[in-house]
Design an enzyme around this catalytic site. Sequence first.
Site, mmCIF file in Angstrom:
data_model
loop_
_atom_site.group_PDB
_atom_site.id
_atom_site.type_symbol
_atom_site.label_atom_id
_atom_site.label_comp_id
_atom_site.label_asym_id
_atom_site.label_seq_id
_atom_site.Cartn_x
_atom_site.Cartn_y
_atom_site.Cartn_z
ATOM 1 N N ASP A 288 0.873 -1.175 0.000
ATOM 2 C CA ASP A 288 0.000 0.000 0.000
ATOM 3 C C ASP A 288 0.907 1.221 0.000
ATOM 4 O O ASP A 288 2.125 1.075 -0.111
ATOM 5 C CB ASP A 288 -0.953 -0.032 1.212
ATOM 6 C CG ASP A 288 -2.281 0.635 0.891
ATOM 7 O OD1 ASP A 288 -2.286 1.868 0.672
ATOM 8 O OD2 ASP A 288 -3.302 -0.054 0.852
ATOM 9 N N HIS A 342 -3.082 3.967 -3.637
ATOM 10 C CA HIS A 342 -2.530 3.111 -2.570
ATOM 11 C C HIS A 342 -1.142 2.594 -2.938
ATOM 12 O O HIS A 342 -0.828 1.430 -2.723
ATOM 13 C CB HIS A 342 -3.476 1.949 -2.264
ATOM 14 C CG HIS A 342 -4.728 2.398 -1.577
ATOM 15 N ND1 HIS A 342 -4.755 2.715 -0.252
ATOM 16 C CD2 HIS A 342 -5.976 2.621 -2.050
ATOM 17 C CE1 HIS A 342 -5.985 3.099 0.076
ATOM 18 N NE2 HIS A 342 -6.736 3.060 -0.997
ATOM 19 N N GLU A 413 -10.056 3.741 -4.720
ATOM 20 C CA GLU A 413 -9.818 5.056 -4.123
ATOM 21 C C GLU A 413 -8.748 5.888 -4.840
ATOM 22 O O GLU A 413 -7.816 6.384 -4.211
ATOM 23 C CB GLU A 413 -9.451 4.899 -2.637
ATOM 24 C CG GLU A 413 -10.558 4.250 -1.857
ATOM 25 C CD GLU A 413 -10.290 4.219 -0.354
ATOM 26 O OE1 GLU A 413 -11.200 4.624 0.394
ATOM 27 O OE2 GLU A 413 -9.200 3.794 0.068
#
Lengths: 641, 613
Positions: A288, A342, A413
């Site tokens: 991440d 991420h 995201e």
Amino acid sequence: MFRYHKFIMKPAGLKKILYFLLLMCGVLIFYLMRYQFSPLSNLSLRLTNKQDDPDHNPAQTEKQPDVWTWRCENEKCIRYQRNRKEPEVSLATCNMLCGSMQLWPKPTGLVSLGTRTISFTVDQIVLETEFVGALEKLVKSAFSCFKENVAKLCGKSDSKNSDINSFKINVNVIKTNVTKLHFDTDESYSLTLKTIKTDLVVIIKATTFFGARHGFETLSQLIWWDEYTHGGTLKVLKGALINDSPMFSYRGLMLDTARNFIPVVKIKKVLVGMAANKLNVFHWHITDSQSFPFRSIRVPKMSAFGAYGRDMVYHPDDIKDIVNYALVRGIRVVIEIDTPAHAGNGWNWGPSEGLGELAVCVNEQPWSAYCGEPPCGQLNPINPNTYDVLEKLYKDIIELTKEDEIFHLGGDEVNLECWSRKLKWNNDTGYYSDLHDLWGKFTVEALQRLKKANGGKLPKHVVMWSSNLSKKPYTTKYLNKNNIVIQVWGPLQWGEGVDLLREGYRLILSHVDAWYLDCGFGRWREMGEAACDPYRTWQSVYMHRPWQILGTNRHNILGGEACLWSEQVDLDSVEARLWPRAAAFAERVWNDPPFDAYAAVGVAEDVYTRLNTQRDRLISRGLVAEAMWPQWCSQNPGMCL
Amino acid sequence: MIQKSYKLPCSMQLLLIIVTVFIGKSTCSSSNEDGWRWLWTCDVRTEKCHRKPEPVSIEKSFEFVEPLQHASLAACRLICGRYGALWPKPSGQTIITRQLLPFHPNAIKFQISNTNDQTKQYLIENTQIFHNNLLSECGSNCSSVFNTQVTIFLFPSSSEFTLRWDTNETYHLELVSKGNQVSVEILADNVFGVRHGLETLLQLIASYPVYHKHEGVSHGLAIVSGARIHDKPFYRHRGLLLDTARNYLPVDAIKRQIDAMAASKLNVLHWHATDSQSFPLVLPRLPQMAKYGAYSSVKVYHPNDMRDLIRYAKLRGVRVILEIDAPSHAGNGWQWGEQAGLGNLAVCINKMPWRYYCIQPPCGQLNPINRHLYTVLSQLYQDVIDIFDEKETFHMGGDEVHLGCWNSTDEIINYLNYHGRNRTTEDFLQLWGEYQANALNAYDALVGHKNTQIIMWSSALTDVNIISRYLPKDRYIIQTWVPSNDNISELLLQLGYQIILSTKDAWYLDHGFWGTTQYHGWRISYSNRLPKHENVLGGEVCMWGELVDENSLDNRIWPRAAAAAERLWSNPDTGTAKAEQRLYRHRERLVSRGIQAEALAPRYCYQNEGECS
């Protein structure tokens, strides 16, 4: 209770015998009751009590016998003070024989369980069937896992007590060439357990190894430790017949090892827990923006720049080890390198190697302008070198996991503000009126590279998290429903799944409002709010039955996955966070039991008792599992609801 | 291989570098991409340690080390900011120099002076604990040897050996170094203060990795080269409640909590030993209690276990206050009265449907009208007094009496009728008050005086309008467990009661996992300010055990209880932002000592201080 009877269907041939046994039981119970309430025995009872009353003998207080015994009444084990006249029955034994089978997850097919038990020892267990080749190794490993699990029930005691001569296991696998788990792999099995003279004979029949190992797992649940008999002994039901197969072919658990590092030994323990609950996909969110512990063979700089420390790295051998460990437990390993968002730490070495910025916004402040949680970072989609690195990583992953059917691309995201403000735009890069198109193009290119990495063939199921890209109009523009599977994580009421199903996409469900096991621990940053409070209790995990609501094309729901993000978890609490809640999830995706209309609090009493038994099982196998209630409630089934 | 330390004047401060010099033939090694390490620097202005944006290769770091760089975050943290790595932060003068000296844990000498045998033994055992903690801090492969010698002088000025509310826990720590000689003086009124000083000294030490070209990584320790700390607690009662009745906790698990308490300078283990679910205490005079009340014959505490725990705790500056909750929260363990010819000692035991008779299954409440009950209580108290120190205070519980239970028990109804009493709430409160008076009398009769201070939970009986009728303020200390917006604590203070606060919406660690309760993160725990009043003895965080057993005990309690510990010890005016880095460090400290404390944030946020706000 009614539902339960419907569930256990007895084969017609056994009916007469069972009626006879029932009658005999009746006679026996009557006899016992009479014995107990006869005035004479009552008197002698008092006398012995008086003699043994420790009040008059305060010296003998150091070691006290267990005072409890359990009697099965109305399909519930009731705790009684031991009176020394009755046979002593331990809670485990009572539960095993009292109305409810203690199997978890509950089988979907026919279950018929004997009501008598016998003792045996671990070394009596033998595998009778011989196999050849890869299958031999798998079956032998599954068998030794099973045997080890049984041995662990004994704890430190070395019980030598046995009612039988041998405990023989026969395994019958039809498709001997299936040594990898796929979506269409038949995981069904049947298990027969019978006593022939002084031998206990088990026959596990399955189409594939993966069914057979589930059979071993179920067999281990017919065995328990009885602490009362002969000062402790292993027991098994004398007879059983079980047919079983899962409702969903994808039963996943996601673990994040990037926010906090989880050592290999702990990951193995997670796999032990998954195997015990017949979960079959370990989704490894390995990187991440915070860290990149994946030690790539082709791009070693990634972990050098991205790992928290030299001892917080997964080396190629670690990953192979984990993949193997998982395989013999019927689990496939799906590694996710999340992109294009991420991704930050680990991607920041580009400039020093002359490759330009592979990622932008890395560790940028104020972070809230560029990402959803610190530190920021997002791949640079207009740098061609980014895709070269991606392709190398994809190759590494496919090589290491040997998983070529499912691939997880990440894709959640994305912060368009980061790209808009930090990418170096010029005429070569082009300008976008809608940066979703850049994101779409990134995805298309990443898929191309994945195809190349996989030998020119795109994996059949490329999984992506639900996002704006999985919404109209971008879905149809960039995501081919024949390849792409969407892992839906928004809360159920967002209805993401409904549209996608209507359009014909296949889904894996990970609704945050039910199956995010990390939620509920408040905010971890100084400012802002907690990400997803409250805590999901095991009951709410269990009660979540989203396919009921989603409507059309339900057959395109491949299954579900429980997720543990690790912002507030590391090796010290990862197990307690997972268990027994992930077990509750496992029964939902294996069996998908209907709701019990009669249960006052939603989850039926039988589920409490069985899950508690399963929790004890997990603990016996060395796992850490959260307490479900005061132990009094375990000892008094049904009294705490 | 040589370790050297240099003094570098840098602006006005002395800053340290640990230089790892590698001697030996520099063999040409193949480029090894795993040979990278992080370095940290302290930003003096923001008091934050920063991880250098790019890792350096290990080989490079042998040859070339810039000033002000640290090989571990823990080493950087020691000298970064006024309070460095200290938790809880001292309440008085605190000076820590910015220089570090490497040393080996075995290169430590202790000098103990001015004490009697008892206190000397106490301190000797504490030096062993100190040494074990040092080894835990150093970690595996703690093999780097240096020529620094550390001498620690322990000066307790009195032979005071009892931990009470009036025990003086102040200490003064002075650390100076000359060349490779480090000398530490810890002065205190008594051994408990000295112990705190040793705990602080441990927090002036950190481990860091030492890279050897061929042998790989080993670990060494570094100590600050100078420090002066004056410190004393703000509150006298800094507690943690453990509940061993809902779920049994093995003795070892309890000891682990005591270790963590000692590391955080908490000083009271409130042992909620029994409840309606179980009675795990094996009492010599009343063996039936555990026989009928324990979950099994192994899930009990024998008198020796209790003595062992008390001793273990005292050695770590922690007193153990036992609570036998009564008259409510008592059921299993009390069932044997009838059979023994003593009538019902408790009523409503395991009665169903439980919702009518208690707030949580199983039900059970003592039977206040059975005079045999008080004989049994007297025996129980005698065992408690024998095992625990007679001078130690005792917690009589007293929370959540369910009047519906008594009001549905024929025996009690008949008694009230017979005595011409009604069955109003006031009547039942009076009955409860009578029970409490009898219980206290039984206790007083055993110790032969009326000076023991008894702790009770806030309840209907502690309502400010009636409390003085039942619970005289010279005898009872009230532990309030209301939310922070409730004013019962202030009202009790006005009446002159001494209180202990267990603020429900901050310090109840079981919240967030049942009903509509919310989890209280460490920031909430830290920010829970108590009234500043001489009658506020302090506070307690409470770990109720319904949903916790030894499996998740550590991570449910820690490091949140440590956050409360700083509130209670130093009562800081500053907020959580100032505390964050030190608490992150303290969490790692607890983990290194074998406590499975919860992770508070992604490790990135530990390694890059201040970057995750």
